[in-house]
Scaffold this active site. Structure first.
Site, PDB file in Angstrom:
ATOM      1  CB  CYS A   1     -21.232 -48.038  43.806  1.00 30.22           C
ATOM      2  SG  CYS A   1     -22.579 -48.691  44.804  1.00 30.22           S
TER       3      CYS A   1
ATOM      4  CE  LYS B   1      16.886 -38.012  76.314  1.00 28.45           C
ATOM      5  NZ  LYS B   1      17.063 -36.693  75.686  1.00 28.45           N
TER       6      LYS B   1
ATOM      7  CD  GLU C   1     -14.207 -49.530  45.362  1.00 27.49           C
ATOM      8  OE1 GLU C   1     -14.511 -50.129  44.310  1.00 27.49           O
ATOM      9  OE2 GLU C   1     -15.014 -48.816  45.983  1.00 27.49           O
TER      10      GLU C   1
ATOM     11  CG  HIS D   1     -17.991 -50.643  46.276  1.00 22.37           C
ATOM     12  ND1 HIS D   1     -17.676 -49.306  46.311  1.00 22.37           N
ATOM     13  CD2 HIS D   1     -19.301 -50.718  46.594  1.00 22.37           C
ATOM     14  CE1 HIS D   1     -18.747 -48.598  46.651  1.00 22.37           C
ATOM     15  NE2 HIS D   1     -19.751 -49.438  46.830  1.00 22.37           N
TER      16      HIS D   1
ATOM     17  N   GLY E   1     -21.370 -44.248  40.640  1.00 19.82           N
ATOM     18  CA  GLY E   1     -20.814 -43.894  39.327  1.00 19.82           C
ATOM     19  C   GLY E   1     -21.492 -44.662  38.203  1.00 19.82           C
TER      20      GLY E   1
HETATM   21  N1  GLN Z   1     -26.149 -44.090  46.846  1.00 20.01           N
HETATM   22  C1  GLN Z   1     -26.201 -45.216  45.977  1.00 20.01           C
HETATM   23  C2  GLN Z   1     -27.053 -46.337  46.559  1.00 20.01           C
HETATM   24  O1  GLN Z   1     -27.312 -46.359  47.729  1.00 20.01           O
HETATM   25  C3  GLN Z   1     -24.803 -45.710  45.649  1.00 20.01           C
HETATM   26  C4  GLN Z   1     -24.018 -46.170  46.840  1.00 20.01           C
HETATM   27  C5  GLN Z   1     -22.546 -46.272  46.584  1.00 20.01           C
HETATM   28  O2  GLN Z   1     -22.005 -45.656  45.665  1.00 20.01           O
HETATM   29  N2  GLN Z   1     -21.832 -47.024  47.400  1.00 20.01           N
HETATM   30  O3  GLN Z   1     -27.472 -47.207  45.848  1.00 20.01           O
END
Ligand code: GLN
Length: 539
Positions: free
Chosen positions: A384, A226, A512, A510, A386
């Site tokens: 970052c 269909k 990840e 990063h 973190g």
């Molecule tokens: N806000 C923070 C900075 O600008 C970390 C940025 C982030 O975690 N991508 O440096």
């Protein structure tokens, strides 16, 4: 192979059907047959890039090697294909208009009236062919964001129509991804919305070559007949895409449905080899048969929308499979962590990840989570923001610099342990002022990082404005937080560790973004391993 072939993926009936995953899965199958494939995403919004978009609205902003801030679908492309993308792989309406307007200001249109057709459509066509013209690819898959019928998609649809007309059906084809809703009251799958959406495409002069049908239930043969008849496609070109338990199942599901075979046939390409998915299937086997389970707390402020941390979640899936461990990610809103709740919220975890982010909100909870991990010997990874939180926590609680902070949160603090690079200070315009893309990092010998990376020089992707303030470095190192990764050209700190802790690492970049199915990121692999060891000891 001769000319580059173009495949366009459009969406109908509803948004969020997973065009990115279908495009990535088809690309995977074609790549696994030996074709050189890349995928591109065209986004019909007016932002020049998604960098300034709130993660709540659009999910994570993905960053490529060349520092482009892009749609998160590019993350799927890289994870599936194990191949880098670049700025050329993501184009928005904003960027198209920006470029056309700049050309107009330079007088490049020689006094002509500048219009959507042909100037905007020509710019779109040029952007689509940019990757094809490099000669690096046999096939370019272009995913058109949005849903057919949207006002803002019209110029893209027109550009696709023109390209199909110019190149011919052998060189360009359209895959239309649509939804077949199930009406439980009638216990029936309904094809009408799809018929309408195919008609809407037709009104713009485009005939869909292949229909990929998202559905919660199997499509019967009758229903396929269909759909084929009313949507004007061959029966073999009606492809079922049933809900999957993991996105990584989709390439095999598309293989079973013959999406790659029908694509090759329509494009007049050889279909002589079977796709080699050996490594992919080994990953899937490990992913689906874990020998243990761990709980990792993801501390962030965008936890309501899982797409905000897409690449981190996928990196955990890759690293989990590598360790044969199921990683259960517990989302913990940083604003909900305080001295009363912290024990209850964090005590069941085997490891803690403090997520990237921007702005003041939720900072207190993040600092408290770092302190908890540091003092309780819980494996800790700070990415970052973190990492910056880990530095602030150490400054406040170990160096006793009570008001230590990041200049982002408090620009009058006496102790800006995280601050802005000198040459950035005068820039006030928020878009495009960050340290972006791939930067080198020199890794200190005998550090945890050097054991993990097994290399003295690494390259990782960045997206941030603020940096570790090197004025404090000696004080930190004397007290036990060491910079084990530093940018060789600028001296900016990239990695911090606490060697007296079993596994404590903060990274300014990063990791990840670089984790793929074929190459799980070593940092995530090592973190999950440490978390699993911690969990085993606890038992
Ligand atoms: N806000 C923070 C900075 O600008 C970390 C940025 C982030 O975690 N991508 O440096």
């Amino acid at each position: 192979m001769g000319n580059t072939k173009y495949i366009f993926v459009t969406g109908g009936v509803s948004s969020s059907l997973g065009k990115g995953i279908i495009a990535a899965s088809l690309a995977k199958l074609l790549q696994a047959r030996g074709y050189r494939v890349t995928i591109q995403k065209l986004d019909p919004y007016i932002n020049v890039d998604p960098g300034t978009l709130n993660p709540y609205e659009h999910g994570e902003c993905y960053v490529t090697e060349d520092g482009a801030e892009t749609d998160l679908d590019l993350g799927h492309y890289e994870r599936f294909l194990n191949q880098n993308t670049s700025q050329a792989n993501n184009v928005t309406t904003g960027r198209i208009y920006q470029s056309v307007i700049e050309k107009e200001r330079r007088g490049e249109f020689l006094g002509k009236t500048v219009q959507v057709v042909p100037h905007i459509t020509n710019e779109i066509k040029e952007r689509i062919q940019l990757l094809g013209k490099t000669g690096d690819f046999d096939i370019v898959i272009t995913e058109i964001g949005g849903t057919v019928g949207d006002i803002e998609s019209l110029p893209y649809i027109e550009a696709v129509r023109q390209m199909k007309w110019e190149m011919g059906d052998d060189n360009a084809l359209v895959i239309h991804l649509t939804l077949i809703p199930y009406l439980s009251a009638a216990a029936e799958l309904k094809t009408k919305p799809t018929q309408h959406s195919v008609k809407t495409l037709m009104e713009s002069g485009i005939r869909a070559d292949i229909l990929v049908c998202r559905t919660e239930h199997e499509l019967s043969e009758d229903l396929r007949t269909k759909l084929a008849l009313f949507c004007n496609v061959k029966q073999e070109a009606v492809i079922q895409s049933i809900d999957a338990s993991t996105i990584y199942d989709v390439p095999n599901m598309m293989l079973e449905e013959g999406l790659d075979t029908v694509t090759l046939k329509k494009l007049g390409l050889k279909d002589t080899t079977k796709p080699d998915l050996k490594q992919w299937n080994e990953f899937l086997k490990r992913h689906k048969n874990p020998k243990a389970e761990v709980q990792i707390g993801l501390i962030g402020k965008y936890v309501e929308l899982q797409d905000s941390y897409k690449s981190i979640l996928e990196a955990f899936i890759h690293a989990g499979a590598e360790n044969e461990v199921r990683v259960k990610v517990q989302y913990i809103h940083s604003e909900h962590i305080n001295s009363n709740t912290i024990g209850k919220k964090l005590s069941k975890l085997d490891g803690i990840l403090v997520a990237p982010g921007f702005g003041e909100r939720g900072v207190k909870g993040k600092v408290a989570a770092v302190q908890y991990a540091r003092e309780n010997n819980l494996p800790f990874l700070g990415i970052c923001l973190g990492m910056q939180m880990a530095v602030i926590e150490f400054a406040r609680n170990v160096l006793n610099l009570e008001d230590a902070n990041s200049a982002e949160m408090d620009d009058k603090t006496k102790h800006p342990v995280i601050s802005m690079m000198e040459d950035q200070k005068n820039i006030t315009n928020l878009g495009g002022t960050m340290r972006l893309g791939s930067w080198k990092c020199e890794v200190k010998k005998d550090s945890l990082a050097s054991k993990i990376y097994k290399s003295d020089i690494i390259e990782e992707r960045h997206r941030h404005r603020y940096e570790f303030n090197n004025k404090y470095l000696e004080q930190f190192e004397t007290a036990g937080m060491i910079a084990t990764g530093v940018n060789p050209d600028t001296g900016l700190v990239e990695i911090v560790e606490v060697p007296s802790h079993p596994w404590f690492m903060g990274v300014q970049y990063h990791p990840e973004y670089k984790s793929t199915v074929a190459n799980p990121h070593p940092l995530f692999v090592a973190f999950v391993k440490a978390v699993n060891e911690h969990a085993t000891k606890k038992k």
